[in-house]
Design an enzyme around this catalytic site. Structure first.
Site, mmCIF file in Angstrom:
data_model
loop_
_atom_site.group_PDB
_atom_site.id
_atom_site.type_symbol
_atom_site.label_atom_id
_atom_site.label_comp_id
_atom_site.label_asym_id
_atom_site.label_seq_id
_atom_site.Cartn_x
_atom_site.Cartn_y
_atom_site.Cartn_z
ATOM 1 N N LYS A 143 0.831 -1.214 0.000
ATOM 2 C CA LYS A 143 0.000 0.000 0.000
ATOM 3 C C LYS A 143 0.862 1.261 0.000
ATOM 4 C CE LYS A 143 -2.152 -1.132 3.777
ATOM 5 N NZ LYS A 143 -1.508 -2.447 3.923
ATOM 6 N N THR A 144 1.820 1.289 0.909
ATOM 7 C CA THR A 144 2.673 2.463 1.003
ATOM 8 C C THR A 144 3.492 2.603 -0.284
ATOM 9 O OG1 THR A 144 2.753 2.191 3.390
ATOM 10 C CG2 THR A 144 4.427 3.584 2.408
ATOM 11 N N ASP B 99 -1.982 7.730 3.592
ATOM 12 C CA ASP B 99 -1.598 6.380 4.036
ATOM 13 C C ASP B 99 -2.297 6.072 5.362
ATOM 14 O OD1 ASP B 99 -0.362 3.937 4.046
ATOM 15 O OD2 ASP B 99 1.689 4.691 4.227
ATOM 16 N N GLU B 100 -2.441 4.805 5.692
ATOM 17 C CA GLU B 100 -3.034 4.380 6.975
ATOM 18 C C GLU B 100 -4.404 5.027 7.180
ATOM 19 O OE1 GLU B 100 -1.520 2.126 8.802
ATOM 20 O OE2 GLU B 100 0.633 2.260 8.334
ATOM 21 N N GLN C 286 -5.922 -3.305 10.384
ATOM 22 C CA GLN C 286 -4.870 -2.633 11.135
ATOM 23 C C GLN C 286 -5.354 -1.342 11.786
ATOM 24 O OE1 GLN C 286 -0.740 -2.862 9.513
ATOM 25 N NE2 GLN C 286 -1.788 -3.479 7.642
ATOM 26 N N ARG D 203 4.905 -7.301 11.132
ATOM 27 C CA ARG D 203 6.100 -6.465 10.987
ATOM 28 C C ARG D 203 7.296 -7.310 10.591
ATOM 29 N NH1 ARG D 203 3.883 -2.930 9.302
ATOM 30 N NH2 ARG D 203 2.082 -4.255 9.530
#
Ligand code: ATP
Ligand code: MG
Length: 720
Positions: free
Chosen positions: A35-36, A220-221, A251, A603
Site C-alpha cells: 500500500k505504502t 496512508d493508513e 490494522q 512487521r
C-alpha cells in the site's frame, strides 16, 4: 521521463492503482501488500507522467519518520528533489497551515504547541486556580474529555450537558481550559487539527486557494483517521478533489484515540465515483509468518475480509519462549540479539515490540548491560526529558514572553530565590488582570513584593531579555548553545550529584547537536528556531541523539505500524498485558487488541520470536498470568517452542501471603510460576506455596476454574 522505473516492480493490481485516472481511489489491502509502495509510486507517477508540479500534491502519513521516508523514496524514483511537496502527518500539516495563516486562524503569530505532558500540567494548574478538588475531578480524565471532544470537532458551545451536573462541570472546565490556552497562545495536539479544520471551514477564499492547489490528496493508513481528520480531508477534497487513500481495516488500532475505521465506508458514500483496488499478495513476510497472522485475525468478526497470500518461501517457524519472569524474558531476547549481531546482521534490522511503554525498562537495562546500542521510539523520549524541556522552555520564552507554561517551568529553575509564594502572587495578579505571567511578574516586582523577592524576579526578567538580545542573529545551534549556559542550566545540573547530573548535562549538549543537525522542512516558512521548537513538541521521539547509530529498535506495537524488520520479537505476550486487561471483557476492545497483534506479527519479514513471562513485575506489582490467547490462535504447526536451556534455581519471590519461605515439596520440583495440570480443574500456574511435607499447599491459578488452594499430597498435579 522514466515511466518504466515507476512501473517496474509493481504487480498488476498495484499498477492499476498507480496509473489510475483522476478519480477518487480507495486501495484496501492487508499488511505488507504494498500500500505504502503504491502511494509513493502514485506520487512519482503524477509528477513524472501526468506532469503535475510537486506543489500540487498533499501526502499524509502516520509519523514524521514515515513522511521522511516517503519523501526520500519519491525523490529516488524521480531522481530529483521534491522540495515543494507537502508531505507530513495530519498534525504536522495542520501546524504548517496555522503558521502560515495564524491571523485567519485567530492565533498569535508565535503561538506555541504544547504536548500532552504540558497539557496535563496546565489542567492541574487550572484546577488549582479554580480551587476545584483534583481528587474528584481527575486531571487525566478532564484531559481525555477535552481531547475527545476536539477529535470530534466539538467546542464547548456545541456540547449539551444533558442535564448531567458532572458533564456540565466537564464542559465548564473545557471552556476555562480554552480560555487559558487562548490567553497564552497555546495550542495542544487536538487543537491543531480542530483549528486547521475551522480555518478552512470559515475562510472560503483560503479554502478555495488550497482546493485549487491540492487536487491530489494521498493518504496512508487511512483506517486510522479520526472524525476531525476525515472532515478536514473531506473539506479540502470538495467536489473536484482526487483523494487517493490506502488502508487496511485489520490494522485499525487507534479507536481509543477517536479513529474510525468506518471512514472506509463513509469515503465510498462521500465519493460515489470511487474506484476500489484490492491488493492480496504479500511481499514482506515468509509464508509461515503470514499464515500465522491470517489465522489470528480470522478470529475477529467485524472484518471486511481479504485473502493475503505470498509466493515467498515457507521460512522458519515462529519461536515461542516461555520465560520464568520478565528478567528471564529480557535475557532471552538479548541472547538472541547477540547471536543476530554476531552473525553480521544490522542491529537496526531487529525490533523488540511490546504492548505498553513501561515494559521497555527491563529490556533497556539488559541492553545497557550487554552494551548493545538501542533506541526507544516513544516512551521517555529525548525531547521529553526534564532538562531538555527546561532548555526548550527558555528558548520558547525568549521568542514568546506570553508563554505561561514555559514561564512557570523555568522561573525558578535553576533556583534563583523565587519561591512558591511569589509565584502564587504572580498567578493571582495574572488572573485578576487577565494578563500573562510575564507581565504580572513585571508589575508585582515593582509593587507588591518585598525587596529580596522583587530583586529575584527582576533579575529573572532581565536575564530573559538579555538572552533574547544575545541570541538574535545567531545560528540555531549557537542559540541553543548560548541558552543552556546563560540560563545556568548546565551549572545547575553539574552540581547535581552522581551520574544523573552528568547525564543531564550530556543531554543538554546533545540538544546543541540536535539543533545542529536539524534540517528544516524545505516547504516550511517559519523561523528555524520556531520550527525546531515545534518539531521538538510535535515529534518528540525523532530527534533522538543517537539516530545515526546502528541500533536495535524498541517500540510499542502501536508505533511499529507501517514498519518492517527482518527480525522481530513480540514480548510480554500474556493475557492481561496483551490483550490488555481493560479490553478482555469487551468484545470490540478485544478485537482491537487482536488487530494490534496482527500488526505486530506482520512487521516480521524472516524471523519472529514470541515471548511471555509466567511471572512479571510491572508497575511495582507481581503478576502471574497465562500466555496470551493470541498465541493459541497461531496454528501449532507454525510454532516451535523453546524451553529454557538449563533449569536454574530461581529466587523465591513469594507474595506476602506465603507463610513460610521454605520450598515446599521441593523434591517434587514445584516452584512458583510452575505450570501444572489437574484432573478436574485443568491447566494452571502455581502462584503461591505454603507449609511443608504432608501439609504443603499450593495456590494455583487455573485457566478456566480460577484460583484455588490445593494440598499437594492429594492434588495429584502433573507438572508440565
Ligand atoms: P503495511 O500494511 O504494514 O503498512 P504495506 O501494505 O504498506 O504494509 P509496503 O510497506 O508498501 O506494504 O510493502 C511491504 C514490502 O513489500 C516492502 O518491502 C515493499 O518494498 C515490498 N513490495 C511491495 N510490493 C512489491 C512488489 N510488487 N514487488 C516487490 N516487492 C514489493
Ligand atoms: Mg504501509
Amino acid at each position: 521521463m522514466d515511466v518504466t522505473r515507476i512501473l517496474e516492480s509493481l504487480n498488476d493490481a498495484q499498477r492499476q492503482a498507480v496509473t489510475a485516472p483522476a478519480v477518487p481511489m480507495l486501495v484496501i489491502a492487508g499488511a505488507g501488500s504494498g500500500k505504502t509502495r503504491v502511494l509513493v509510486h502514485r506520487a512519482a507517477w503524477l509528477i513524472d507522467v501526468e506532469g503535475l508540479s510537486p506543489q500540487s500534491l498533499l501526502a499524509v502519513t502516520f509519523t514524521n519518520k514515515a513522511a521522511a521516508e516517503m519523501r526520500g523514496r519519491i525523490e529516488s524514483l524521480l531522481g530529483m528533489p521534491v522540495n515543494h511537496l507537502w508531505i507530513g502527518t495530519f498534525h504536522g500539516l495542520a501546524h504548517r497551515l496555522l503558521r502560515r495563516h495564524w491571523r485567519e486562524a485567530g492565533l498569535p503569530q508565535n503561538f506555541q504547541i504544547i504536548d500532552s505532558d504540558d497539557q496535563l500540567r496546565l489542567i492541574k494548574r487550572l484546577l488549582k486556580n479554580l480551587e476545584i478538588d483534583d481528587g474528584r475531578w481527575v486531571p487525566r480524565e478532564i484531559q481525555y474529555f477535552i481531547n475527545a471532544q476536539k477529535d470530534e470537532g466539538l467546542r464547548p458551545q456545541h456540547l449539551d450537558d444533558e442535564g448531567d451536573p458532572s458533564r456540565r462541570q466537564m464542559i465548564a472546565l473545557y471552556k476555562s481550559y480554552e480560555e487559558v490556552c487562548e490567553r497564552g497562545g497555546l495550542v495542544d495536539f487536538a487543537e491543531l487539527l480542530l483549528r486547521a479544520h475551522e480555518l478552512w471551514r470559515d475562510n472560503a477564499e483560503l479554502l478555495h486557494h488550497y482546493r485549487r492547489r491540492f487536487r491530489h490528496l494521498l493518504v496512508d493508513e487511512f483506517q486510522d483517521t479520526n472524525a476531525i481528520q476525515y472532515a478536514w480531508l473531506r473539506l479540502l477534497a470538495g467536489n473536484d478533489g482526487v483523494p487517493f487513500v490506502v488502508g487496511d481495516d485489520d490494522q485499525s488500532i487507534y479507536r481509543w484515540r477517536g479513529a474510525r475505521v468506518e471512514h472506509i465506508h463513509q469515503f465510498q458514500k462521500d465519493f460515489p465515483k470511487t474506484s476500489i483496488v484490492k491488493l492480496e499478495q504479500n511481499y514482506r513476510s515468509t509464508a509461515t509468518i503470514l499464515n500465522a497472522a491470517n489465522a489470528v485475525i480470522a478470529n475477529n468478526n467485524s472484518r471486511m475480509g481479504k485473502n493475503l497470500w505470498t509466493d515467498g518461501a515457507e521460512g522458519e517457524s515462529i519461536k515461542v519462549y516461555a520465560a520464568y519472569n520478565e528478567r528471564d524474558e529480557s535475557d532471552f531476547v538479548i541472547g538472541r540479539l547477540r547471536d543476530w549481531i554476531d552473525q553480521g546482521n544490522l542491529r537496526a534490522d531487529a525490533a523488540v515490540l511490546y504492548r505498553s511503554n513501561a515494559q521497555s525498562r527491563v529490556l533497556e537495562e539488559g541492553l545497557i548491560n550487554a552494551r548493545i546500542p538501542y533506541r526507544v521510539y516513544g516512551g521517555l523520549r529525548f525531547f521529553e526529558r526534564a532538562e531538555i524541556k527546561d532548555a526548550l522552555a527558555y528558548l520558547r520564552l525568549i521568542s514568546h514572553r506570553d508563554d505561561d507554561s514555559s514561564f512557570e517551568r523555568i522561573v525558578n529553575r535553576p533556583t534563583r530565590g523565587i519561591g512558591a509564594r511569589t509565584v502564587e502572587i504572580m498567578r493571582a495578579y495574572a488572573r485578576a488582570n487577565s494578563c500573562p505571567m510575564w507581565r504580572a511578574a513585571g508589575a508585582i516586582a515593582s509593587d507588591a513584593l518585598n525587596g529580596r523577592a522583587a530583586n529575584a524576579v527582576l533579575a529573572f526578567l532581565n536575564l530573559i531579555e538579555k538572552m533574547a538580545r544575545d541570541v538574535a542573529g545567531l545560528d540555531l545551534q549557537e542559540q541553543v548553545d548560548h541558552v543552556i549556559y546563560a540560563s545556568g542550566l548546565v551549572d545547575f545540573f553539574k552540581k547535581e550529584k552522581g551520574e544523573k547530573g552528568e547525564t543531564r548535562v550530556e543531554n543538554l549538549l546533545e540538544l546543541v547537536s540536535a539543533a545542529k543537525s536539524f534540517e528544516p522542512d524545505p516547504a516550511e516558512e517559519m523561523s528555524k528556531l520556531d520550527e525546531f521548537l515545534s518539531h521538538a513538541a510535535l515529534e518528540a521521539g525523532e530527534g533522538q541523539a543517537d539516530a545515526w547509530e546502528d541500533c536495535v529498535q524498541l517500540m510499542t506495537m502501536h508505533s511499529a505500524k507501517g514498519l518492517e524488520f527482518p527480525l522481530v520479537f513480540l514480548t510480554g505476550m500474556e493475557d492481561g498485558l496483551f490483550p490488555h486487561q481493560r479490553s478482555i471483557a469487551d468484545p470490540s476492545g478485544l478485537e482491537e487488541e487482536r488487530r494490534l497483534c496482527y500488526v505486530g506479527i506482520t512487521r516480521a519479514k524472516q524471523t519472529l520470536y514470541v515471548t511471555y513471562a509466567e511471572q512479571r513485575r510491572l508497575h511495582g506489582m507481581d503478576n502471574f498470568s497465562q500466555p496470551s490467547r493470541f498465541i493459541s490462535e497461531i496454528p501449532a504447526a507454525h510454532i516451535e517452542e523453546i524451553r529454557p536451556r538449563v533449569q536454574v534455581s530461581r529466587p523465591m519471590r513469594a507474595p506476602a501471603r506465603s507463610a513460610t519461605s521454605a520450598l515446599p515439596a521441593a523434591e517434587m520440583g514445584v516452584r512458583l510460576g510452575q505450570r501444572v495440570r489437574h484432573g478436574k480443574f485443568g491447566d494452571g500456574v502455581i502462584l503461591n506455596c505454603e507449609g511443608q511435607g504432608a501439609h504443603a499447599r499450593v495456590e494455583v491459578n487455573f485457566e478456566t476454574a480460577g484460583t484455588k488452594w490445593l494440598v499437594l499430597s492429594y492434588a495429584n498435579l502433573d507438572l508440565m
